[in-house]
Design an enzyme around this catalytic site. Structure first.
Site, short mmCIF file in Angstrom:
data_model
loop_
_atom_site.label_atom_id
_atom_site.label_comp_id
_atom_site.label_asym_id
_atom_site.label_seq_id
_atom_site.Cartn_x
_atom_site.Cartn_y
_atom_site.Cartn_z
N GLU A 1 2.45 -60.27 17.92
CA GLU A 1 3.14 -60.61 19.16
C GLU A 1 3.21 -62.13 19.33
OE1 GLU A 1 3.22 -57.36 22.08
OE2 GLU A 1 1.95 -58.73 23.21
N GLU B 1 5.81 -63.44 16.98
CA GLU B 1 7.13 -63.07 17.47
C GLU B 1 7.51 -63.99 18.63
OE1 GLU B 1 7.42 -59.07 18.94
OE2 GLU B 1 9.60 -59.14 19.08
N CYS C 1 2.84 -52.88 24.83
CA CYS C 1 1.61 -52.13 24.52
C CYS C 1 1.46 -50.85 25.33
CB CYS C 1 0.39 -52.98 24.79
SG CYS C 1 0.31 -54.37 23.71
N SER D 1 9.02 -56.80 23.26
CA SER D 1 8.46 -57.17 21.96
C SER D 1 8.68 -56.00 21.00
CB SER D 1 6.97 -57.45 22.12
OG SER D 1 6.32 -57.31 20.88
N LYS E 1 0.10 -42.22 25.94
CA LYS E 1 -0.08 -42.43 24.50
C LYS E 1 0.02 -41.11 23.74
CE LYS E 1 -1.86 -46.96 23.97
NZ LYS E 1 -2.08 -47.58 25.27
N GLU F 1 3.59 -41.14 23.21
CA GLU F 1 3.94 -42.20 22.26
C GLU F 1 3.69 -41.78 20.81
OE1 GLU F 1 1.26 -45.49 22.16
OE2 GLU F 1 2.83 -46.94 21.69
N GLU G 1 9.88 -42.39 15.90
CA GLU G 1 9.77 -43.63 15.10
C GLU G 1 8.33 -43.97 14.75
OE1 GLU G 1 10.89 -43.29 18.17
OE2 GLU G 1 10.49 -45.00 19.45
N CYS H 1 -5.12 -50.76 31.83
CA CYS H 1 -5.57 -49.55 31.12
C CYS H 1 -6.85 -48.94 31.69
CB CYS H 1 -5.80 -49.86 29.65
SG CYS H 1 -4.32 -50.43 28.84
#
Lengths: 530, 210
Positions: free
Chosen positions: A282, A285, A302, A322, A361, A364, A369, A506
């Site tokens: 990150e 980037e 994230c 990102s 998650k 996710e 992908e 989180c």
């Protein structure tokens, strides 16, 4: 005006409180407890369950203490026989339309309705009758809705609509047929739900819970041919202890590692290692995009609930996101490629379990992908709550466990990832790395300016290599929405934005231990930072 | 009419039912409130003893159950439970305990509901139970509805003494539940009878009753 005081009497006790205080708050100040059920401080104050009713002299019916504010000279009685009988009738009515399969309910022992039933000594249902029947919605990979257990307190609706400003759920129908549902009565999977799980955290009963997948983990643990690796997120270690009666925020990292090894995982890794990769990626980037003025501000990626939110609500802003995977996904991918090769393990025989404070998650990990050569980066995501259930199932006395250390897949983690769990952490870690990459020097301490109460939105200006960078961290989707609107209107002058779907980050995720409304607070956040 | 006057009723769906003895009550806010009714829109329904008070209470509850918004517990679930009890009483499946439960629910729903609908929903039940309690007891204990409105409980029989065997009842019965030929005294087959009451009105000798 705000400091004006009001005198009143509660249960023969004279007290003076600030004007605008509710009877419930005033009673609390006087040390008198009034039972509540639908009440969730600052989130759901609607007075619909009626458990908190009290008698006010000179008033015909009962007063609703959670919403009724105090008046000068008011005389309140909180526990007269009439009030007690009415509360008992109300509780009985709620239970009469509640699926009473407590023994096999995920919330047994941690259910607010159950504890009230115990408190009120409800030994049988006095007013039984027809019960509303609902289909169980378990189509989403994250949330199961069983409205046969719903008591219509509407705390989930408030969490979704008022806290997160999503409004995926609301009350439909009327009267006895009322129920909480989505637009068109579709599954949560097919509507604008982000799977943040704040509704689960708000639910007093077992009507909302995560889609439990620990049975699959047990199957893999039993299979000698499968190499089962577990990784745990930073948010888990500070909350897991709560499930075993420890104080909120107790750090139980080392006991947790021992427990995971006892459960039979072949390797126990720290997602912080994955977070290190995320930070490197990150930060690089960001440096690239900052140099090229490419879609600034760059926004972190994230939090999968947040990613789903922007995909559904602001698809035009997706280039700002990102391109990094979240730490546990990145780590899963590395485990199944670099690590598998290094250790000589067949990646198809490898099973990666992530223990996360998050239910998004789960969604996710199953995204298309998130796989390589037909293998998912992460095979199974379980929540902090599910891990505690596995530990209890295995009859492990968690409190008495000795300490152990994480296994090290590729040397030590830097520790930078540890602050990922709280809001602002991801950005801070990435900026430190960016500073290091650009100048080879350490970054001075970031002084965040709180934009409003709590840490919903915080801003800072940092100086990296002579360049001024404006950054902002937001947690909670309502705050995210504000920042996205600014970006959309071109009013934003930030270069870097961190967003976490759950208010507080989180550690307050939808997969964390559920605390009763009575002790629910943000203290877990505070403890994590210190 | 006056001797049959069982009930005076102000037409307001949350109002109360009052018996004939209060016929001289002035129609104003205070006087009606004092005897457990209310002004409402000021309308009045007068009923005689062919009207069952338990059925009437059930009718009013059906209205509030379908009008309840569902926000607060006592109104959402409580009125539904009251209606279920009234349905049981009307079907002859009630018990004395049901009367006690009905009263307990009514009082608590009245005091703890959030809005006027829930707070006044039990009014028709409370007032009918106050003035026509015996009728509730008949439904619950003797399984009897004297007004013949609760079909499940009512039993229509032909008085042998009074029957002249004219056969008019048989001719009017829509379900052919009445047996007998020629000048024979007629008998009602209780299995087939739907308690419509047609025979009652068709008998010129007032030989049919319950």
């Amino acid at each position: 005006m705000e400091n004006e005081l009001v005198n009143l009497t509660i249960d023969n006790q004279k007290i003076t409180v600030k004007k605008g205080t509710t009877i419930l708050q005033a009673a609390k100040q006087a040390g008198i407890d009034i039972p509540t059920l639908c009440f969730l401080k600052d989130i759901n104050e609607v007075g619909d369950c009626r458990m908190c009713i009290v008698e006010v002299e000179g008033r015909k019916g009962f007063a609703t203490s959670c919403i009724q504010t105090v008046e000068e000279g008011m005389v309140v009685h909180t526990h007269t026989p009439n009030v007690l009988e009415a509360r008992h009738v109300i509780l009985d009515l709620i239970i009469s339309n509640h699926a009473k399969d407590c023994l096999t309910c995920t919330r047994s022992g941690n259910c607010e309705l159950q504890s009230l039933a115990v408190k009120f000594n409800v030994l049988n249902v006095e007013f039984p009758g027809e019960m509303t029947k609902h289909k169980i919605d378990d189509l989403s990979p994250s949330i199961v809705r069983d409205f046969n257990k719903c008591i219509l307190c509407r705390r989930c609706v408030a969490a979704c609509k008022n806290v997160q400003k999503i409004g995926a759920i609301d009350c439909i129908n009327r009267g006895f047929e009322s129920c909480i549902s989505t637009v068109g009565d579709h599954s949560l999977n097919d509507v604008n739900c982000t799977f943040c799980g704040q509704c689960i955290e708000a639910c007093p009963t077992g009507a909302l819970h995560e889609k439990e997948t620990i049975d699959d983990v047990w199957v893999k643990l039993k299979d000698p041919d499968t190499y089962v690796i577990v990784q745990t997120a930073p948010g888990v270690r500070v909350a897991l202890g709560e499930e075993f009666g420890m104080e909120i925020g107790t750090n139980v990292t080392k006991k947790m590692v021992t427990a995971l090894k006892r459960l039979g995982f072949d390797k126990v890794f720290d997602t912080n290692t994955g977070a290190d990769f995320t930070i490197m990626e990150e930060a690089n980037e960001f440096v690239e995009r900052f140099k090229n003025h490419d879609h600034l501000p760059m926004i972190t990626s994230c939090s999968p609930g947040w990613v789903r939110y922007i995909e559904m609500n602001y698809p035009e802003l997706l280039p700002h996101l990102s391109t990094c995977k979240s730490p546990h996904q990145m780590f899963g991918a590395i485990l199944k490629s670099y690590y598998a090769k290094k250790e000589g393990i067949d990646p198809s025989k490898m099973y990666v379990v992530s223990v996360m404070p998050c239910i998004a998650k789960k969604f996710e990990a199953k995204r298309e992908e998130m796989q390589n050569d037909g293998l998912y980066d992460v095979d199974n995501v379980i929540t902090t709550r599910e891990l505690s259930r596995m530990i209890k199932q295995a009859n492990i006395e968690f409190e008495k466990l000795e300490d152990s250390e994480f296994d090290l897949p590729m040397g030590d983690a830097t520790g930078a990832g540890a602050i990922f769990g709280t809001t602002g952490g991801v950005m801070e870690a990435a900026l430190r790395t960016a500073q290091d990459t650009l100048t080879g020097k350490d970054l001075e301490k970031i002084d965040f300016e709180q934009v409003r109460g709590g840490d919903g939105i915080k801003r800072a200006t940092v100086n990296i290599g002579g360049k001024t960078i404006k950054v902002v961290a937001a947690s909670g989707l309502a705050n995210a929405k504000e920042i996205l609107e600014e970006i959309k209107k071109g009013k934003s002058d930030y270069q870097f934005v961190e967003i976490m779907a759950c208010p507080g980050g989180c550690v307050m995720g939808g997969g964390q231990p559920i605390k009763s409304s009575r002790i629910r607070s943000r203290s877990r956040c505070k403890k994590t930072k210190s | 009419m006056e001797e049959n006057l069982k009930q005076l009723k102000l037409v307001d769906l949350h109002g109360g039912c009052i018996p004939g003895e209060h016929l001289d009550t002035p129609i104003d806010y205070e006087s009606l409130k004092a005897i457990g009714s209310m002004m409402g829109s000021g309308g009045l329904i007068v009923m005689d003893d062919t009207k069952c008070m338990v059925c009437l209470a059930k009718f009013y509850l059906e209205f509030t159950v379908s009008e309840s918004c569902g926000k607060c517990t006592p109104c959402r679930i409580g009125t539904k439970r009251m209606l279920e009890i009234l349905e049981r009483l009307c079907a002859g499946e009630g018990s004395e305990l049901d009367i006690y439960k009905l009263e307990k629910l009514a009082v608590n729903i009245q005091k703890s509901s959030i809005c006027g609908l829930g707070q006044s929903a039990p009014n028709p039940v409370i007032s009918t139970m106050k003035y026509f309690r015996e009728e509730f007891r008949e439904h619950a204990i003797q399984k009897e509805c004297k007004a013949l409105e609760c079909k499940a409980m009512s039993k229509i029989i032909i008085d042998e003494e009074k029957c002249k065997g004219c056969g008019l009842c048989q001719k009017h019965c829509p379900v052919r539940a009445i047996k007998g030929e020629g000048r024979e005294k007629r008998i009602i087959d209780q299995e087939k009878c739907i308690k419509c009451g047609t025979c009652l009105t068709s008998c010129p000798f007032h030989a049919i009753g319950n």
